[in-house]
Design a protein around this motif. Structure first.
Motif, PDB file in Angstrom:
ATOM      1  N   TRP A  57       0.868  -1.175   0.000  1.00 26.19           N
ATOM      2  CA  TRP A  57       0.000   0.000   0.000  1.00 26.19           C
ATOM      3  C   TRP A  57       0.902   1.222   0.000  1.00 26.19           C
ATOM      4  O   TRP A  57       1.874   1.289   0.746  1.00 26.19           O
ATOM      5  CB  TRP A  57      -0.915   0.021   1.225  1.00 26.19           C
ATOM      6  CG  TRP A  57      -1.711   1.283   1.314  1.00 26.19           C
ATOM      7  CD1 TRP A  57      -2.864   1.568   0.650  1.00 26.19           C
ATOM      8  CD2 TRP A  57      -1.394   2.445   2.095  1.00 26.19           C
ATOM      9  NE1 TRP A  57      -3.288   2.837   0.969  1.00 26.19           N
ATOM     10  CE2 TRP A  57      -2.400   3.395   1.857  1.00 26.19           C
ATOM     11  CE3 TRP A  57      -0.355   2.774   2.958  1.00 26.19           C
ATOM     12  CZ2 TRP A  57      -2.400   4.650   2.462  1.00 26.19           C
ATOM     13  CZ3 TRP A  57      -0.352   4.019   3.559  1.00 26.19           C
ATOM     14  CH2 TRP A  57      -1.375   4.946   3.311  1.00 26.19           C
ATOM     15  N   MET A  58       0.543   2.190  -0.842  1.00 26.25           N
ATOM     16  CA  MET A  58       1.345   3.396  -0.965  1.00 26.25           C
ATOM     17  C   MET A  58       0.560   4.597  -0.467  1.00 26.25           C
ATOM     18  O   MET A  58      -0.559   4.825  -0.913  1.00 26.25           O
ATOM     19  CB  MET A  58       1.704   3.632  -2.445  1.00 26.25           C
ATOM     20  CG  MET A  58       2.369   2.455  -3.136  1.00 26.25           C
ATOM     21  SD  MET A  58       3.943   2.021  -2.414  1.00 26.25           S
ATOM     22  CE  MET A  58       4.887   3.428  -2.902  1.00 26.25           C
ATOM     23  N   PRO A  59       1.118   5.371   0.467  1.00 24.61           N
ATOM     24  CA  PRO A  59       0.422   6.595   0.904  1.00 24.61           C
ATOM     25  C   PRO A  59       0.462   7.650  -0.188  1.00 24.61           C
ATOM     26  O   PRO A  59       1.260   7.567  -1.120  1.00 24.61           O
ATOM     27  CB  PRO A  59       1.215   7.042   2.126  1.00 24.61           C
ATOM     28  CG  PRO A  59       2.570   6.456   1.937  1.00 24.61           C
ATOM     29  CD  PRO A  59       2.383   5.185   1.144  1.00 24.61           C
ATOM     30  N   ASP A  60      -0.399   8.648  -0.077  1.00 25.57           N
ATOM     31  CA  ASP A  60      -0.368   9.757  -1.027  1.00 25.57           C
ATOM     32  C   ASP A  60       1.027  10.366  -1.027  1.00 25.57           C
ATOM     33  O   ASP A  60       1.656  10.505   0.018  1.00 25.57           O
ATOM     34  CB  ASP A  60      -1.384  10.834  -0.632  1.00 25.57           C
ATOM     35  CG  ASP A  60      -2.811  10.356  -0.825  1.00 25.57           C
ATOM     36  OD1 ASP A  60      -3.032   9.447  -1.646  1.00 25.57           O
ATOM     37  OD2 ASP A  60      -3.699  10.892  -0.145  1.00 25.57           O
ATOM     38  N   GLY A  61       1.522  10.704  -2.191  1.00 27.28           N
ATOM     39  CA  GLY A  61       2.844  11.311  -2.295  1.00 27.28           C
ATOM     40  C   GLY A  61       3.941  10.301  -2.606  1.00 27.28           C
ATOM     41  O   GLY A  61       5.032  10.665  -2.991  1.00 27.28           O
ATOM     42  N   VAL A  62       3.659   9.007  -2.432  1.00 29.82           N
ATOM     43  CA  VAL A  62       4.612   7.972  -2.823  1.00 29.82           C
ATOM     44  C   VAL A  62       3.983   7.275  -4.011  1.00 29.82           C
ATOM     45  O   VAL A  62       2.886   6.742  -3.920  1.00 29.82           O
ATOM     46  CB  VAL A  62       4.891   6.954  -1.683  1.00 29.82           C
ATOM     47  CG1 VAL A  62       5.856   5.880  -2.155  1.00 29.82           C
ATOM     48  CG2 VAL A  62       5.444   7.665  -0.468  1.00 29.82           C
ATOM     49  N   ASN A  63       4.664   7.301  -5.111  1.00 36.62           N
ATOM     50  CA  ASN A  63       4.110   6.822  -6.358  1.00 36.62           C
ATOM     51  C   ASN A  63       4.356   5.347  -6.558  1.00 36.62           C
ATOM     52  O   ASN A  63       5.399   4.833  -6.174  1.00 36.62           O
ATOM     53  CB  ASN A  63       4.773   7.601  -7.497  1.00 36.62           C
ATOM     54  CG  ASN A  63       3.792   7.976  -8.562  1.00 36.62           C
ATOM     55  OD1 ASN A  63       2.979   7.147  -8.969  1.00 36.62           O
ATOM     56  ND2 ASN A  63       3.876   9.217  -9.003  1.00 36.62           N
ATOM     57  N   GLU A  64       3.416   4.668  -7.234  1.00 37.14           N
ATOM     58  CA  GLU A  64       3.588   3.257  -7.555  1.00 37.14           C
ATOM     59  C   GLU A  64       4.836   3.036  -8.399  1.00 37.14           C
ATOM     60  O   GLU A  64       5.482   2.006  -8.317  1.00 37.14           O
ATOM     61  CB  GLU A  64       2.354   2.727  -8.272  1.00 37.14           C
ATOM     62  CG  GLU A  64       2.375   1.253  -8.530  1.00 37.14           C
ATOM     63  CD  GLU A  64       1.149   0.768  -9.253  1.00 37.14           C
ATOM     64  OE1 GLU A  64       1.213  -0.341  -9.793  1.00 37.14           O
ATOM     65  OE2 GLU A  64       0.147   1.485  -9.306  1.00 37.14           O
ATOM     66  N   LYS A  65       5.201   4.030  -9.213  1.00 32.26           N
ATOM     67  CA  LYS A  65       6.394   3.882 -10.045  1.00 32.26           C
ATOM     68  C   LYS A  65       7.670   3.795  -9.202  1.00 32.26           C
ATOM     69  O   LYS A  65       8.717   3.409  -9.681  1.00 32.26           O
ATOM     70  CB  LYS A  65       6.504   5.012 -11.058  1.00 32.26           C
ATOM     71  CG  LYS A  65       6.825   6.360 -10.440  1.00 32.26           C
ATOM     72  CD  LYS A  65       6.916   7.439 -11.476  1.00 32.26           C
ATOM     73  CE  LYS A  65       7.298   8.706 -10.732  1.00 32.26           C
ATOM     74  NZ  LYS A  65       7.148   9.914 -11.366  1.00 32.26           N
ATOM     75  N   ASP A  66       7.564   4.155  -7.908  1.00 34.65           N
ATOM     76  CA  ASP A  66       8.719   4.041  -7.019  1.00 34.65           C
ATOM     77  C   ASP A  66       9.026   2.608  -6.631  1.00 34.65           C
ATOM     78  O   ASP A  66      10.038   2.330  -6.028  1.00 34.65           O
ATOM     79  CB  ASP A  66       8.491   4.847  -5.714  1.00 34.65           C
ATOM     80  CG  ASP A  66       8.510   6.338  -5.959  1.00 34.65           C
ATOM     81  OD1 ASP A  66       9.067   6.768  -6.988  1.00 34.65           O
ATOM     82  OD2 ASP A  66       7.970   7.058  -5.109  1.00 34.65           O
ATOM     83  N   LEU A  67       8.097   1.668  -6.946  1.00 36.75           N
ATOM     84  CA  LEU A  67       8.361   0.273  -6.629  1.00 36.75           C
ATOM     85  C   LEU A  67       9.541  -0.223  -7.438  1.00 36.75           C
ATOM     86  O   LEU A  67       9.665   0.059  -8.631  1.00 36.75           O
ATOM     87  CB  LEU A  67       7.126  -0.584  -6.933  1.00 36.75           C
ATOM     88  CG  LEU A  67       5.914  -0.329  -6.062  1.00 36.75           C
ATOM     89  CD1 LEU A  67       4.720  -1.095  -6.596  1.00 36.75           C
ATOM     90  CD2 LEU A  67       6.186  -0.698  -4.622  1.00 36.75           C
ATOM     91  N   LYS A  68      10.411  -0.974  -6.784  1.00 42.91           N
ATOM     92  CA  LYS A  68      11.594  -1.498  -7.493  1.00 42.91           C
ATOM     93  C   LYS A  68      11.159  -2.480  -8.573  1.00 42.91           C
ATOM     94  O   LYS A  68      10.270  -3.273  -8.388  1.00 42.91           O
ATOM     95  CB  LYS A  68      12.509  -2.238  -6.503  1.00 42.91           C
ATOM     96  CG  LYS A  68      13.482  -1.339  -5.850  1.00 42.91           C
ATOM     97  CD  LYS A  68      14.508  -2.140  -5.082  1.00 42.91           C
ATOM     98  CE  LYS A  68      15.469  -1.176  -4.423  1.00 42.91           C
ATOM     99  NZ  LYS A  68      16.393  -1.806  -3.540  1.00 42.91           N
ATOM    100  N   SER A  69      11.846  -2.438  -9.671  1.00 39.28           N
ATOM    101  CA  SER A  69      11.653  -3.422 -10.724  1.00 39.28           C
ATOM    102  C   SER A  69      13.030  -3.785 -11.266  1.00 39.28           C
ATOM    103  O   SER A  69      13.377  -3.471 -12.382  1.00 39.28           O
ATOM    104  CB  SER A  69      10.746  -2.881 -11.828  1.00 39.28           C
ATOM    105  OG  SER A  69      11.279  -1.680 -12.341  1.00 39.28           O
ATOM    106  N   ASN A  70      13.797  -4.440 -10.413  1.00 44.08           N
ATOM    107  CA  ASN A  70      15.185  -4.812 -10.765  1.00 44.08           C
ATOM    108  C   ASN A  70      15.209  -5.754 -11.923  1.00 44.08           C
ATOM    109  O   ASN A  70      14.634  -6.742 -11.963  1.00 44.08           O
ATOM    110  CB  ASN A  70      15.884  -5.451  -9.563  1.00 44.08           C
ATOM    111  CG  ASN A  70      16.012  -4.488  -8.400  1.00 44.08           C
ATOM    112  OD1 ASN A  70      15.690  -3.322  -8.494  1.00 44.08           O
ATOM    113  ND2 ASN A  70      16.483  -5.023  -7.300  1.00 44.08           N
TER     114      ASN A  70
END
Length: 161
Positions: free
Chosen positions: A148-161
């Motif tokens: 779960w991502m709070p407002d201001g933290v974007n899903e695109k910030d999830l790592k995709s190594n």
């Protein structure tokens, strides 16, 4: 749900007795008895356990651990985040939004949250706004973490190594 209060549970033998009631319902993977027993030192120790009481009865509980960003495997750039672990509501008290109240309490910290769905709970977590973690590394201890991502933290910030 406005009158539902989430409380930090003390690490003591009284709480240990209350946790035994949850174990009666057979969800061994959700049992927090061992976690609590290993943390019993004194009442004022830092407790990761939270619960909801109905009268004097503990009817819902979870453990919530903060992870420092230096151990982050999920976000780029790294974030401090919470691990919501072993959320459980006793069968006779389900359907009263106690699980939702615990999740909303965790969300109030405004940090990303990671959890692992258990025992047919995937739909509950999706209703709470959790999504499958999007990273290409070994499974999280053989489980499928949800984030779960709070407002201001974007899903695109999830790592995709």
């Amino acid at each position: 749900m406005n009158d539902v209060k989430v409380e930090k549970l003390l690490i003591n033998y009284k709480t240990l007795e209350k946790f035994k009631r949850f174990k009666e319902y057979g969800n061994q993977e959700l049992s927090m008895l061992e976690d609590l027993q290993s943390n019993i030192v004194e009442n004022d120790s830092e407790s990761p356990f939270y619960g909801i009481y109905f009268g004097n009865a503990l009817v819902a509980r979870m453990s919530l651990y903060k992870v420092d960003k230096k151990y982050d495997l999920y976000f780029e750039p790294a974030h401090d985040y919470l691990v919501l672990w072993k959320l459980e509501v006793l069968p006779d008290y389900r359907g009263n939004n106690y699980g939702k109240a615990l999740v909303e309490f965790a969300k109030s910290y405004n940090l990303p949250i990671k959890t692992n769905p258990r025992i047919n709970s995937q739909g509950f977590w999706e209703k709470m706004g959790f999504q499958k973690a999007k990273y290409e590394m070994e499974r999280d201890f053989g489980e499928n973490p949800l984030i779960w991502m709070p407002d201001g933290v974007n899903e695109k910030d999830l790592k995709s190594n």
